[in-house]
Each structure stands twice: as C-alpha cells, then as structure tokens.
Design an enzyme around this catalytic site. Sequence first.
Site, PDB file in Angstrom:
ATOM      1  N   ASN A   6       0.714  -1.261  -0.069  1.00 31.44           N
ATOM      2  CA  ASN A   6       0.174  -0.133  -0.029  1.00 31.44           C
ATOM      3  C   ASN A   6       0.909   1.170  -0.091  1.00 31.44           C
ATOM      4  O   ASN A   6       1.522   1.792   0.979  1.00 31.44           O
ATOM      5  CB  ASN A   6      -0.885  -0.126   1.296  1.00 31.44           C
ATOM      6  CG  ASN A   6      -1.722   1.226   1.439  1.00 31.44           C
ATOM      7  OD1 ASN A   6      -1.785   2.126   0.447  1.00 31.44           O
ATOM      8  ND2 ASN A   6      -2.239   1.572   2.476  1.00 31.44           N
ATOM      9  N   LYS A   8       0.242   4.265  -0.426  1.00 32.42           N
ATOM     10  CA  LYS A   8      -0.600   5.674   0.176  1.00 32.42           C
ATOM     11  C   LYS A   8      -0.138   6.869  -0.905  1.00 32.42           C
ATOM     12  O   LYS A   8      -0.092   6.551  -2.066  1.00 32.42           O
ATOM     13  CB  LYS A   8       0.068   5.683   1.685  1.00 32.42           C
ATOM     14  CG  LYS A   8      -0.174   4.662   2.353  1.00 32.42           C
ATOM     15  CD  LYS A   8       0.114   4.956   3.758  1.00 32.42           C
ATOM     16  CE  LYS A   8       0.228   3.622   4.625  1.00 32.42           C
ATOM     17  NZ  LYS A   8       0.085   3.555   5.916  1.00 32.42           N
ATOM     18  N   HIS A  92      -9.356   1.595   4.562  1.00 32.42           N
ATOM     19  CA  HIS A  92      -8.012   1.618   5.282  1.00 32.42           C
ATOM     20  C   HIS A  92      -8.095   2.757   6.302  1.00 32.42           C
ATOM     21  O   HIS A  92      -9.035   3.691   6.137  1.00 32.42           O
ATOM     22  CB  HIS A  92      -7.101   2.489   4.221  1.00 32.42           C
ATOM     23  CG  HIS A  92      -5.842   2.252   4.962  1.00 32.42           C
ATOM     24  ND1 HIS A  92      -5.119   3.053   5.617  1.00 32.42           N
ATOM     25  CD2 HIS A  92      -4.791   1.456   4.833  1.00 32.42           C
ATOM     26  CE1 HIS A  92      -4.187   2.878   6.295  1.00 32.42           C
ATOM     27  NE2 HIS A  92      -3.789   1.678   5.624  1.00 32.42           N
ATOM     28  N   GLU A  94      -6.717   5.058   7.591  1.00 32.95           N
ATOM     29  CA  GLU A  94      -6.629   6.631   7.280  1.00 32.95           C
ATOM     30  C   GLU A  94      -7.781   7.065   6.415  1.00 32.95           C
ATOM     31  O   GLU A  94      -8.062   8.395   6.711  1.00 32.95           O
ATOM     32  CB  GLU A  94      -5.426   6.535   6.416  1.00 32.95           C
ATOM     33  CG  GLU A  94      -4.145   6.557   6.894  1.00 32.95           C
ATOM     34  CD  GLU A  94      -2.907   5.893   6.455  1.00 32.95           C
ATOM     35  OE1 GLU A  94      -2.789   5.856   5.265  1.00 32.95           O
ATOM     36  OE2 GLU A  94      -1.914   5.400   7.080  1.00 32.95           O
ATOM     37  N   GLU A 162      -5.686  -4.451  10.477  1.00 32.22           N
ATOM     38  CA  GLU A 162      -4.503  -3.580  10.720  1.00 32.22           C
ATOM     39  C   GLU A 162      -4.762  -2.594  11.988  1.00 32.22           C
ATOM     40  O   GLU A 162      -5.550  -1.573  11.954  1.00 32.22           O
ATOM     41  CB  GLU A 162      -4.636  -2.668   9.520  1.00 32.22           C
ATOM     42  CG  GLU A 162      -4.275  -3.109   8.127  1.00 32.22           C
ATOM     43  CD  GLU A 162      -3.416  -2.041   7.122  1.00 32.22           C
ATOM     44  OE1 GLU A 162      -2.559  -2.554   6.721  1.00 32.22           O
ATOM     45  OE2 GLU A 162      -3.952  -1.073   7.107  1.00 32.22           O
ATOM     46  N   GLY A 168       2.468   2.426  10.647  1.00 30.16           N
ATOM     47  CA  GLY A 168       3.496   3.487  10.440  1.00 30.16           C
ATOM     48  C   GLY A 168       4.271   4.168  11.794  1.00 30.16           C
ATOM     49  O   GLY A 168       4.912   5.107  11.991  1.00 30.16           O
ATOM     50  N   SER A 198       3.293  -1.817  10.097  1.00 31.19           N
ATOM     51  CA  SER A 198       4.637  -1.972  10.670  1.00 31.19           C
ATOM     52  C   SER A 198       5.220  -3.425  10.326  1.00 31.19           C
ATOM     53  O   SER A 198       6.428  -3.812  10.903  1.00 31.19           O
ATOM     54  CB  SER A 198       5.144  -1.550  11.922  1.00 31.19           C
ATOM     55  OG  SER A 198       4.634  -0.377  12.230  1.00 31.19           O
ATOM     56  N   GLY A 220       4.903   1.400   4.578  1.00 25.35           N
ATOM     57  CA  GLY A 220       6.422   1.976   4.446  1.00 25.35           C
ATOM     58  C   GLY A 220       7.326   1.037   3.887  1.00 25.35           C
ATOM     59  O   GLY A 220       7.948   1.432   2.847  1.00 25.35           O
TER      60      GLY A 220
HETATM   61  P1  PGA Z   1       2.769   0.657   7.661  1.00 27.54           P
HETATM   62  O1  PGA Z   1       1.250   0.787   6.834  1.00 27.54           O
HETATM   63  O2  PGA Z   1       3.511  -0.787   7.107  1.00 27.54           O
HETATM   64  O3  PGA Z   1       3.727   1.733   7.042  1.00 27.54           O
HETATM   65  O4  PGA Z   1       2.557   0.266   9.212  1.00 27.54           O
HETATM   66  C1  PGA Z   1       0.279  -0.185   6.739  1.00 27.54           C
HETATM   67  C2  PGA Z   1      -0.671   0.293   6.053  1.00 27.54           C
HETATM   68  O5  PGA Z   1      -1.279   1.164   6.590  1.00 27.54           O
HETATM   69  O6  PGA Z   1      -1.290  -0.513   5.134  1.00 27.54           O
END
Ligand code: PGA
Length: 239
Positions: A6, A8, A92, A94, A162, A168, A198, A220
């Site tokens: 992902n 983003k 998601h 976010e 998640e 993140g 993460s 990330g």
């Molecule tokens: P992250 O994000 O691996 O940076 O923690 C995962 C996600 O939001 O899908």
Amino acid sequence: MLIAGNWKLHKGPEETAAFCRALRDQLEWVDGVDVAVCPPFVSLSAAVQALAGTNVAVAAQNVHWAAEGAFTGEISAPMLFELGVYGAIVGHSERRQYFGESDEGVARRAHAALEAGLWVIACVGESAEERESGETELVLKLQTQAIADAVGPHDQLTIAYEPVWAIGTGNTATPDQAQAAHAFIRSLLDVPILYGGSVNPENASDLLDQPDIDGALVGGASLDVASFSAICRAAAPSS
Ligand code: PGA
C-alpha cells in the site's frame, strides 16, 4: 499467501514505472506468493503497463460505490476494471480517520467493487484507545460484520487486520496479538486475512507463520524494492 504493498500518497507515474520494472526483476524467482502493488490512482496505468505479463497484480487504494454520477473526486469500480486493475483496498483506517468513511460506506464500496469483478482488500482494526479499554473485539466485530452483511464470504474478498496503533509506528502487533485478532475475525467471516501495521523484512516471517495470517498489507516497507521483495520472499513456502 498474498503480499500487497500500500503505497499511500507516494510515487507518481514515472517513479511507479521504474519501481515496477525493478520489482519484476527481483521477483522473477519467487514462487507460491501472490504479490500486489497499490499505487495512487494517477499511477495505476503506469503500473499495469510495467507489470503486464507478470504475476504481480495492481490494485487501487480506494473505490467508490457508484458506477458513475455526481461524486466529484471519486473513481468507480468499472473505471478501475477498464484500466486493467485487479482490485482495490477499501476502508483503510486513514480513510476512516481523515476522510470520515463509515462502516456502511466501506461496505458499499466493497460490494460495488466485487460486483464489478474486482478483488477487494477490506481493512479493519482498532485504535490504541479501543485496545486499552478492552474494546478490540467489539470494534472488529462491528467493522467486519458490516462487510459480511454486505457481501458475505465472497471468494474475491480479503480482509486486512490493521491495528491503527501499529500503522506507520514501528510498533508491530506481536504474532500472538495478531493471531488472536485474525482468529476472531475468521470466526465472523471466513476469508483470507492479511496482517498490516509496521510489517518489515525482519518481522514478516514470525507474523506470516501464524496459522490465521494469510499474508500482509505493507505500507512504508513496500516503498523500497529491496525491502518489499524481501517480505515477498519471506512469504514463499520454501523460506
Ligand atoms: P505501515 O502501513 O506498514 O507503514 O505500518 C500499513 C498500512 O497502512 O497499510
């Protein structure tokens, strides 16, 4: 096992094409793992072209519930399908947190995407406060049930667990915490379940070894070809 990246709000079309060409070379010998990348809308076409003829799928980061209409700024499932995109993430955290998406809206998006023939990765997960106040299962139940009520155990549906506090932050759920949440979600809706939050090349194997973890949604660490490929390799049956 599915490993999805992902991205983003990262990588325009040019950077996407270069990344996808490099990924092709890296993944040539990885067997038994489904891999997908989820670039921003404007870069989907570049990814589809660069990955044509490979097993790496391209998915969007969101999709609207209407096929067309007065919905400024939205993209529909038939439009994505026409582009050669295989699926879409919906719900998601976010999107829920910053753009006010509700359980009902997420369920409608999932339903429309599946109807159009897309695969769907529907995200669920509790916040730190919800976990601390013992509400993890309640939140997961409400979020998962909304999706289950709309589409049931559809064979093109995947859930991503998640935990918001792990996204993140570098603060990954332990394999035991993730396994417990996955088993609970599976008791509500029996479809493949990815873990996200993460994930990196160091912690991927321990998480993916859990019986109810069927893959990972990587943020990330998916932005770098070497680390994303390392996670894909960690998911391979022989590793
Ligand atoms: P992250 O994000 O691996 O940076 O923690 C995962 C996600 O939001 O899908």
